[in-house]
Structure formats: structure tokens, C-alpha cells
Design a protein around this motif. Structure first.
Motif, PDB file in Angstrom:
ATOM      1  N   LEU A  53     -19.896  35.355  28.019  1.00 39.26           N
ATOM      2  CA  LEU A  53     -20.826  36.285  27.942  1.00 39.26           C
ATOM      3  C   LEU A  53     -20.472  37.489  28.252  1.00 39.26           C
ATOM      4  O   LEU A  53     -20.163  37.969  29.451  1.00 39.26           O
ATOM      5  CB  LEU A  53     -22.105  35.763  28.732  1.00 39.26           C
ATOM      6  N   GLY A  54     -20.161  38.234  27.264  1.00 41.24           N
ATOM      7  CA  GLY A  54     -19.594  39.767  27.316  1.00 41.24           C
ATOM      8  C   GLY A  54     -20.844  40.673  27.831  1.00 41.24           C
ATOM      9  O   GLY A  54     -21.726  40.392  27.840  1.00 41.24           O
ATOM     10  N   LEU A  55     -20.248  41.983  28.122  1.00 37.79           N
ATOM     11  CA  LEU A  55     -21.220  42.924  28.090  1.00 37.79           C
ATOM     12  C   LEU A  55     -22.141  43.344  27.184  1.00 37.79           C
ATOM     13  O   LEU A  55     -21.430  43.286  26.188  1.00 37.79           O
ATOM     14  CB  LEU A  55     -20.476  44.156  28.877  1.00 37.79           C
ATOM     15  N   PRO A  56     -23.255  43.671  27.155  1.00 40.68           N
ATOM     16  CA  PRO A  56     -23.992  44.063  25.795  1.00 40.68           C
ATOM     17  C   PRO A  56     -23.591  45.206  25.364  1.00 40.68           C
ATOM     18  O   PRO A  56     -23.422  46.332  26.188  1.00 40.68           O
ATOM     19  CB  PRO A  56     -25.295  44.140  26.373  1.00 40.68           C
ATOM     20  N   VAL A  57     -23.422  45.461  24.007  1.00 39.47           N
ATOM     21  CA  VAL A  57     -23.047  46.743  23.630  1.00 39.47           C
ATOM     22  C   VAL A  57     -24.192  47.277  22.535  1.00 39.47           C
ATOM     23  O   VAL A  57     -24.099  48.547  22.261  1.00 39.47           O
ATOM     24  CB  VAL A  57     -21.706  46.659  22.584  1.00 39.47           C
ATOM     25  N   ARG A  58     -24.845  46.305  21.697  1.00 41.22           N
ATOM     26  CA  ARG A  58     -26.040  46.556  20.816  1.00 41.22           C
ATOM     27  C   ARG A  58     -27.186  46.051  20.913  1.00 41.22           C
ATOM     28  O   ARG A  58     -27.090  44.844  21.245  1.00 41.22           O
ATOM     29  CB  ARG A  58     -25.579  46.805  19.429  1.00 41.22           C
ATOM     30  N   LEU A  59     -28.186  46.696  20.779  1.00 42.42           N
ATOM     31  CA  LEU A  59     -29.574  46.140  20.670  1.00 42.42           C
ATOM     32  C   LEU A  59     -30.233  46.166  19.325  1.00 42.42           C
ATOM     33  O   LEU A  59     -30.059  47.505  18.753  1.00 42.42           O
ATOM     34  CB  LEU A  59     -30.745  46.889  21.683  1.00 42.42           C
ATOM     35  N   ILE A  60     -30.573  45.120  18.759  1.00 47.14           N
ATOM     36  CA  ILE A  60     -30.943  45.154  17.096  1.00 47.14           C
ATOM     37  C   ILE A  60     -32.391  44.618  17.207  1.00 47.14           C
ATOM     38  O   ILE A  60     -32.460  43.331  17.579  1.00 47.14           O
ATOM     39  CB  ILE A  60     -29.865  44.513  16.350  1.00 47.14           C
ATOM     40  N   ILE A  61     -33.387  45.564  16.619  1.00 44.43           N
ATOM     41  CA  ILE A  61     -34.605  44.944  16.254  1.00 44.43           C
ATOM     42  C   ILE A  61     -34.798  45.220  15.161  1.00 44.43           C
ATOM     43  O   ILE A  61     -35.480  46.360  14.620  1.00 44.43           O
ATOM     44  CB  ILE A  61     -35.571  45.834  17.415  1.00 44.43           C
ATOM     45  N   PRO A  62     -34.753  44.241  13.951  1.00 42.33           N
ATOM     46  CA  PRO A  62     -34.959  44.504  12.620  1.00 42.33           C
ATOM     47  C   PRO A  62     -36.347  44.969  12.235  1.00 42.33           C
ATOM     48  O   PRO A  62     -36.550  46.056  11.377  1.00 42.33           O
ATOM     49  CB  PRO A  62     -34.591  43.046  12.008  1.00 42.33           C
ATOM     50  N   VAL A  63     -37.385  44.430  12.961  1.00 41.41           N
ATOM     51  CA  VAL A  63     -38.640  44.694  12.532  1.00 41.41           C
ATOM     52  C   VAL A  63     -39.158  46.073  12.639  1.00 41.41           C
ATOM     53  O   VAL A  63     -39.932  46.731  12.090  1.00 41.41           O
ATOM     54  CB  VAL A  63     -39.891  43.635  13.240  1.00 41.41           C
ATOM     55  N   ILE A  64     -38.488  46.766  13.524  1.00 40.91           N
ATOM     56  CA  ILE A  64     -38.756  48.497  13.730  1.00 40.91           C
ATOM     57  C   ILE A  64     -37.244  48.982  13.550  1.00 40.91           C
ATOM     58  O   ILE A  64     -37.476  50.458  14.033  1.00 40.91           O
ATOM     59  CB  ILE A  64     -39.473  48.794  15.141  1.00 40.91           C
ATOM     60  N   ASN A  65     -36.549  48.536  12.816  1.00 40.04           N
ATOM     61  CA  ASN A  65     -35.437  49.577  12.503  1.00 40.04           C
ATOM     62  C   ASN A  65     -34.577  49.982  13.688  1.00 40.04           C
ATOM     63  O   ASN A  65     -34.172  50.993  13.556  1.00 40.04           O
ATOM     64  CB  ASN A  65     -35.766  50.437  11.342  1.00 40.04           C
ATOM     65  N   LYS A 126     -45.282  48.356  18.290  1.00 39.85           N
ATOM     66  CA  LYS A 126     -45.553  47.551  16.857  1.00 39.85           C
ATOM     67  C   LYS A 126     -44.915  46.092  17.229  1.00 39.85           C
ATOM     68  O   LYS A 126     -45.354  45.333  16.144  1.00 39.85           O
ATOM     69  CB  LYS A 126     -44.850  48.189  15.770  1.00 39.85           C
ATOM     70  N   LEU A 127     -44.200  45.790  17.993  1.00 38.58           N
ATOM     71  CA  LEU A 127     -43.665  44.248  18.169  1.00 38.58           C
ATOM     72  C   LEU A 127     -44.734  43.691  18.535  1.00 38.58           C
ATOM     73  O   LEU A 127     -45.675  43.848  19.444  1.00 38.58           O
ATOM     74  CB  LEU A 127     -42.462  44.363  19.250  1.00 38.58           C
ATOM     75  N   LYS A 128     -44.710  42.286  18.171  1.00 35.70           N
ATOM     76  CA  LYS A 128     -45.753  41.513  18.251  1.00 35.70           C
ATOM     77  C   LYS A 128     -45.139  40.010  18.602  1.00 35.70           C
ATOM     78  O   LYS A 128     -43.821  39.701  18.336  1.00 35.70           O
ATOM     79  CB  LYS A 128     -46.957  41.231  17.324  1.00 35.70           C
ATOM     80  N   LYS A 129     -45.736  39.148  19.209  1.00 38.83           N
ATOM     81  CA  LYS A 129     -45.429  37.755  19.348  1.00 38.83           C
ATOM     82  C   LYS A 129     -44.705  37.173  18.224  1.00 38.83           C
ATOM     83  O   LYS A 129     -45.311  37.103  16.941  1.00 38.83           O
ATOM     84  CB  LYS A 129     -46.381  36.905  19.903  1.00 38.83           C
ATOM     85  N   GLY A 130     -43.606  36.763  18.657  1.00 39.26           N
ATOM     86  CA  GLY A 130     -42.997  35.794  17.426  1.00 39.26           C
ATOM     87  C   GLY A 130     -41.834  36.804  16.777  1.00 39.26           C
ATOM     88  O   GLY A 130     -40.662  36.272  16.033  1.00 39.26           O
ATOM     89  N   THR A 142     -23.621  37.115  19.299  1.00 38.80           N
ATOM     90  CA  THR A 142     -25.049  37.664  18.985  1.00 38.80           C
ATOM     91  C   THR A 142     -25.833  36.676  19.823  1.00 38.80           C
ATOM     92  O   THR A 142     -25.987  35.475  19.712  1.00 38.80           O
ATOM     93  CB  THR A 142     -25.402  37.718  17.642  1.00 38.80           C
ATOM     94  N   ILE A 143     -26.762  37.179  20.707  1.00 39.32           N
ATOM     95  CA  ILE A 143     -27.940  36.405  21.638  1.00 39.32           C
ATOM     96  C   ILE A 143     -29.064  36.803  20.903  1.00 39.32           C
ATOM     97  O   ILE A 143     -29.479  38.051  20.775  1.00 39.32           O
ATOM     98  CB  ILE A 143     -27.506  36.855  22.994  1.00 39.32           C
ATOM     99  N   SER A 144     -30.054  35.788  20.573  1.00 34.69           N
ATOM    100  CA  SER A 144     -31.273  35.982  20.026  1.00 34.69           C
ATOM    101  C   SER A 144     -32.457  35.832  21.143  1.00 34.69           C
ATOM    102  O   SER A 144     -32.328  35.046  21.900  1.00 34.69           O
ATOM    103  CB  SER A 144     -31.451  34.925  19.049  1.00 34.69           C
ATOM    104  N   PHE A 145     -33.411  36.906  20.958  1.00 32.40           N
ATOM    105  CA  PHE A 145     -34.574  36.735  21.706  1.00 32.40           C
ATOM    106  C   PHE A 145     -35.826  36.691  20.679  1.00 32.40           C
ATOM    107  O   PHE A 145     -35.629  37.408  19.799  1.00 32.40           O
ATOM    108  CB  PHE A 145     -34.644  37.873  22.857  1.00 32.40           C
ATOM    109  N   VAL A 146     -36.827  36.241  21.527  1.00 30.46           N
ATOM    110  CA  VAL A 146     -38.219  36.152  20.546  1.00 30.46           C
ATOM    111  C   VAL A 146     -39.427  36.839  21.631  1.00 30.46           C
ATOM    112  O   VAL A 146     -39.432  36.370  22.817  1.00 30.46           O
ATOM    113  CB  VAL A 146     -38.829  34.922  20.221  1.00 30.46           C
TER     114      VAL A 146
END
Length: 198
Positions: A53-65, A126-130, A142-146
């Protein structure tokens, strides 16, 4: 005649006792070896997860670009979490777990910039559950979260945000509420709580 009868009996009793002792000793050695092996295996798996598990380099949240570079943050001289140095990057609290490790990883981002421009977390509310969000690490993983929920806090919210150890969590923080010009800070904090997707 009696001494002849007693001596073989003593030898048999001693032999049975000695063999029982050896068997008991062997059993305890086996138990200790198995326990040590399990501990070593657990330690090895922790080491493997730390290494892979490497150091985090980017955060991606597609629903809010959001597709933001991750800075590494510590604490200020008064003991508070540092903030990102600009409005476009986010910051991971490097003294806590990495995103994907057991515990609550924390990432902060600005609601707006010094000149009133939109910050990276302007639309975090604007983020919501799911909804899904992703961390890319330095190893290319890539590590996924919900998202589970959003909460509004007064300043001094640290206990909820940094707690949690039964799984891997990612908590996102930004400002909310009303701007206080005297304090140069917003009155509230918005925290988005997300769980890892296994």
C-alpha cells in the motif's frame, strides 16, 4: 521376594510418569510453535500490506469532478491539523493511517480560496450515500471507497473524524457554515464519512 515385586512396579510407574511428562512437554512445544507461527504470519501480512500500500497521491471523486493531488499534512504549532497550501490540492493527515489501512484516514480540502475562487471541496456537500470515491497511491494501486453519510460539526470535531478501527475508512473534511471575518474561518465543518470497498 517383596523387593523383587516392588522394583519392577516402580520401574513401570516411573516409565509411565516419564512418558506422560514427555508427551505433555511435546504438546506444549507444539502449542507454542503454532502460536508463534500464527503471530509471525499476522506480522508478515501486516508488513506485506504496509509494503504493497503506497503513499496516497490523488483523490478522485467523479460525481463532483474532483481529481486532486494529495499533499501530506502534519500538525500546527497549536496542535491542529495543517491545511493544504492551495485551494486546488487536498491534504492527507500523514500521522494517521494511509487510505486503505485499518483505521480512519483523513483528507482535508478548502471550500474556497483566499480570493473567493471555488476550492477543491466546494461541492463536497453534494455527495450522498452510495457515491464512490477513489485514492490512487504511489504504487499505481486504486483504492475504492463508498460514501456512508455527511455530518456538520462545530470546531473541535476530532474525536469522530479520527476514530474508528474495525475497518478502513476515509473521512473528508472541509469548511461549512458562515464566514467569520474576525477569526478568518468558517463557523462549521463538513465531514463526509466513507468506507472501503472490499
Amino acid at each position: 521376594m517383596k523387593t523383587h515385586v516392588k522394583r519392577p512396579l516402580l520401574i513401570i510407574v516411573f516409565t509411565v510418569f516419564f512418558l506422560s511428562f514427555l508427551l505433555l512437554l511435546f504438546y506444549f512445544i507444539q502449542v507454542i510453535n503454532e502460536k508463534t507461527a500464527l503471530q509471525n504470519s499476522a506480522s508478515q501480512s501486516q508488513i506485506v500490506s504496509k509494503v504493497t500500500l503506497g503513499l496516497p497521491v490523488r483523490l478522485i471523486i467523479p460525481v463532483i469532478n474532483v481529481n486532486a493531488k494529495i499533499q501530506y499534512l502534519g500538525v500546527t504549532s497549536n496542535g491542529e491539523m495543517e491545511i493544504p497550501s492551495n485551494a486546488t490540492d487536498v491534504g492527507w493527515f500523514k500521522l494517521g493511517p494511509r487510505p486503505g489501512e485499518r483505521g480512519s484516514a483523513v483528507i482535508a480540502g478548502h471550500f474556497d480560496g483566499e480570493n473567493g475562487e471555488a476550492g477543491v471541496f466546494t461541492n463536497l456537500n453534494k455527495l450522498k450515500k452510495g457515491d464512490k470515491l477513489y485514492i490512487k497511491d504511489a504504487n499505481g494501486k486504486t483504492i475504492s471507497f463508498v460514501v456512508q453519510e455527511n455530518r456538520i460539526y462545530d470546531p473541535g470535531y476530532a474525536n469522530d473524524v479520527f476514530s474508528g478501527s474495525s475497518s478502513a475508512y476515509l473521512n473528508l473534511i472541509t469548511c461549512d457554515g458562515v464566514w467569520d471575518g474576525a477569526k478568518k474561518s468558517y463557523s462549521k465543518r463538513l465531514v463526509v464519512f466513507a468506507d472501503i470497498v472490499r
